[in-house]
Design a protein around this motif. Structure first.
Motif, PDB file in Angstrom:
ATOM      1  N   THR A  43      -4.701 -41.928  80.383  1.00 42.91           N
ATOM      2  CA  THR A  43      -5.779 -42.757  80.919  1.00 42.91           C
ATOM      3  C   THR A  43      -7.007 -41.913  81.223  1.00 42.91           C
ATOM      4  O   THR A  43      -6.894 -40.817  81.762  1.00 42.91           O
ATOM      5  N   TYR A  44      -8.166 -42.437  80.836  1.00 46.12           N
ATOM      6  CA  TYR A  44      -9.465 -41.834  81.113  1.00 46.12           C
ATOM      7  C   TYR A  44     -10.323 -42.903  81.770  1.00 46.12           C
ATOM      8  O   TYR A  44     -10.804 -43.799  81.077  1.00 46.12           O
ATOM      9  N   ASP A  45     -10.458 -42.829  83.087  1.00 40.06           N
ATOM     10  CA  ASP A  45     -11.196 -43.853  83.840  1.00 40.06           C
ATOM     11  C   ASP A  45     -10.660 -45.225  83.467  1.00 40.06           C
ATOM     12  O   ASP A  45      -9.515 -45.523  83.735  1.00 40.06           O
ATOM     13  N   SER A  46     -11.461 -46.067  82.812  1.00 43.89           N
ATOM     14  CA  SER A  46     -10.986 -47.407  82.429  1.00 43.89           C
ATOM     15  C   SER A  46     -10.514 -47.449  80.973  1.00 43.89           C
ATOM     16  O   SER A  46     -10.123 -48.495  80.484  1.00 43.89           O
ATOM     17  N   GLN A  47     -10.540 -46.325  80.280  1.00 46.87           N
ATOM     18  CA  GLN A  47     -10.103 -46.242  78.883  1.00 46.87           C
ATOM     19  C   GLN A  47      -8.690 -45.651  78.825  1.00 46.87           C
ATOM     20  O   GLN A  47      -8.280 -44.925  79.728  1.00 46.87           O
ATOM     21  N   PHE A  48      -7.948 -45.972  77.759  1.00 44.63           N
ATOM     22  CA  PHE A  48      -6.632 -45.363  77.632  1.00 44.63           C
ATOM     23  C   PHE A  48      -6.238 -45.200  76.170  1.00 44.63           C
ATOM     24  O   PHE A  48      -6.779 -45.838  75.272  1.00 44.63           O
ATOM     25  N   LEU A  49      -5.295 -44.313  75.969  1.00 47.83           N
ATOM     26  CA  LEU A  49      -4.755 -43.962  74.657  1.00 47.83           C
ATOM     27  C   LEU A  49      -3.250 -44.184  74.712  1.00 47.83           C
ATOM     28  O   LEU A  49      -2.588 -43.731  75.647  1.00 47.83           O
ATOM     29  N   LEU A  50      -2.706 -44.920  73.745  1.00 55.29           N
ATOM     30  CA  LEU A  50      -1.270 -45.172  73.657  1.00 55.29           C
ATOM     31  C   LEU A  50      -0.705 -44.466  72.435  1.00 55.29           C
ATOM     32  O   LEU A  50      -1.311 -44.499  71.359  1.00 55.29           O
ATOM     33  N   VAL A  51       0.459 -43.845  72.606  1.00 53.73           N
ATOM     34  CA  VAL A  51       1.124 -43.147  71.515  1.00 53.73           C
ATOM     35  C   VAL A  51       2.585 -43.588  71.497  1.00 53.73           C
ATOM     36  O   VAL A  51       3.289 -43.471  72.503  1.00 53.73           O
ATOM     37  N   GLN A  52       3.024 -44.107  70.362  1.00 55.95           N
ATOM     38  CA  GLN A  52       4.416 -44.532  70.189  1.00 55.95           C
ATOM     39  C   GLN A  52       5.067 -43.614  69.163  1.00 55.95           C
ATOM     40  O   GLN A  52       4.539 -43.425  68.067  1.00 55.95           O
ATOM     41  N   VAL A  53       6.199 -43.035  69.527  1.00 55.85           N
ATOM     42  CA  VAL A  53       6.916 -42.120  68.649  1.00 55.85           C
ATOM     43  C   VAL A  53       8.174 -42.815  68.138  1.00 55.85           C
ATOM     44  O   VAL A  53       8.951 -43.357  68.929  1.00 55.85           O
ATOM     45  N   TYR A  54       8.341 -42.798  66.820  1.00 56.93           N
ATOM     46  CA  TYR A  54       9.562 -43.336  66.219  1.00 56.93           C
ATOM     47  C   TYR A  54      10.038 -42.323  65.183  1.00 56.93           C
ATOM     48  O   TYR A  54       9.441 -42.189  64.120  1.00 56.93           O
ATOM     49  N   VAL A  55      11.066 -41.584  65.532  1.00 57.87           N
ATOM     50  CA  VAL A  55      11.649 -40.526  64.709  1.00 57.87           C
ATOM     51  C   VAL A  55      10.546 -39.527  64.338  1.00 57.87           C
ATOM     52  O   VAL A  55      10.106 -38.783  65.192  1.00 57.87           O
ATOM     53  N   ASP A  56      10.089 -39.517  63.086  1.00 58.68           N
ATOM     54  CA  ASP A  56       9.031 -38.574  62.712  1.00 58.68           C
ATOM     55  C   ASP A  56       7.726 -39.297  62.373  1.00 58.68           C
ATOM     56  O   ASP A  56       6.876 -38.770  61.680  1.00 58.68           O
ATOM     57  N   ASP A  57       7.576 -40.507  62.893  1.00 63.49           N
ATOM     58  CA  ASP A  57       6.339 -41.276  62.740  1.00 63.49           C
ATOM     59  C   ASP A  57       5.696 -41.462  64.105  1.00 63.49           C
ATOM     60  O   ASP A  57       6.382 -41.672  65.107  1.00 63.49           O
ATOM     61  N   ILE A  58       4.380 -41.387  64.138  1.00 61.84           N
ATOM     62  CA  ILE A  58       3.633 -41.560  65.376  1.00 61.84           C
ATOM     63  C   ILE A  58       2.577 -42.636  65.150  1.00 61.84           C
ATOM     64  O   ILE A  58       1.781 -42.540  64.219  1.00 61.84           O
ATOM     65  N   ILE A  59       2.608 -43.638  66.001  1.00 54.54           N
ATOM     66  CA  ILE A  59       1.605 -44.702  65.958  1.00 54.54           C
ATOM     67  C   ILE A  59       0.755 -44.540  67.213  1.00 54.54           C
ATOM     68  O   ILE A  59       1.287 -44.387  68.307  1.00 54.54           O
ATOM     69  N   PHE A  60      -0.556 -44.554  67.061  1.00 57.59           N
ATOM     70  CA  PHE A  60      -1.410 -44.407  68.232  1.00 57.59           C
ATOM     71  C   PHE A  60      -2.604 -45.336  68.126  1.00 57.59           C
ATOM     72  O   PHE A  60      -3.037 -45.698  67.047  1.00 57.59           O
ATOM     73  N   ASP A  61      -3.109 -45.726  69.291  1.00 53.58           N
ATOM     74  CA  ASP A  61      -4.286 -46.581  69.378  1.00 53.58           C
ATOM     75  C   ASP A  61      -4.934 -46.337  70.736  1.00 53.58           C
ATOM     76  O   ASP A  61      -4.295 -45.835  71.654  1.00 53.58           O
ATOM     77  N   ALA A  62      -6.179 -46.698  70.824  1.00 58.52           N
ATOM     78  CA  ALA A  62      -6.915 -46.477  72.064  1.00 58.52           C
ATOM     79  C   ALA A  62      -7.954 -47.574  72.253  1.00 58.52           C
ATOM     80  O   ALA A  62      -8.233 -48.341  71.331  1.00 58.52           O
ATOM     81  N   THR A  63      -8.514 -47.603  73.444  1.00 61.57           N
ATOM     82  CA  THR A  63      -9.540 -48.598  73.749  1.00 61.57           C
ATOM     83  C   THR A  63     -10.879 -48.229  73.140  1.00 61.57           C
ATOM     84  O   THR A  63     -11.784 -49.060  73.129  1.00 61.57           O
ATOM     85  N   ASN A  64     -11.024 -46.987  72.647  1.00 62.75           N
ATOM     86  CA  ASN A  64     -12.227 -46.640  71.893  1.00 62.75           C
ATOM     87  C   ASN A  64     -11.879 -45.593  70.833  1.00 62.75           C
ATOM     88  O   ASN A  64     -10.897 -44.866  70.939  1.00 62.75           O
ATOM     89  N   GLU A  65     -12.696 -45.538  69.821  1.00 64.31           N
ATOM     90  CA  GLU A  65     -12.436 -44.686  68.660  1.00 64.31           C
ATOM     91  C   GLU A  65     -12.474 -43.195  68.992  1.00 64.31           C
ATOM     92  O   GLU A  65     -11.763 -42.397  68.386  1.00 64.31           O
ATOM     93  N   THR A  66     -13.245 -42.818  69.972  1.00 60.25           N
ATOM     94  CA  THR A  66     -13.347 -41.405  70.361  1.00 60.25           C
ATOM     95  C   THR A  66     -11.995 -40.863  70.812  1.00 60.25           C
ATOM     96  O   THR A  66     -11.630 -39.735  70.486  1.00 60.25           O
TER      97      THR A  66
END
Length: 110
Positions: free
Chosen positions: A76-99
């Motif tokens: 979490t960065y102030d009101s922004q956040f980054l989510l990272v999901q790990v599944y075996v050797d794959d990583i899915i990530f998304d955030a509230t902004n592209e930066t």
């Protein structure tokens, strides 16, 4: 993100020995067995060792594990956040902004 050599980056804690694989036997030492220092694909310890390495990396870089699913991490960065999901050797990530997505991509590359 697909981590192509993910399992090969995990250091195993216990002693594991393997026979020489068919087609790769040593002519000089055909009965020789090997002690592994790192995990290999197909080794039952490989996913656990890889997950432990990833998990410690995320925690060291300020991520928190979610309580419901420990393979989901959040930073979490102030009101922004980054989510990272790990599944075996794959990583899915998304955030509230592209930066934040670009930050995570660079972090994983280093």
């Amino acid at each position: 993100m697909d981590v192509k050599s993910g399992f090969l980056n995990g250091l195993i804690q216990e002693e594991v020995y393997v026979e020489q694989p068919l087609g790769f036997e040593s002519e000089a030492l055909p009965q020789h067995i090997f002690k592994l220092n790192k995990a290999l694909y197909g080794l039952k310890q490989a996913p656990r060792v890889w997950y432990e390495k990833q998990s410690s990396f995320f925690l060291k870089n300020g991520f928190e594990r979610e309580k419901v699913d420990i393979t989901l991490c959040r930073k979490t960065y102030d009101s922004q956040f980054l989510l990272v999901q790990v599944y075996v050797d794959d990583i899915i990530f998304d955030a509230t902004n592209e930066t934040l997505c670009e930050y995570f991509s660079k972090l994983m590359q280093t």
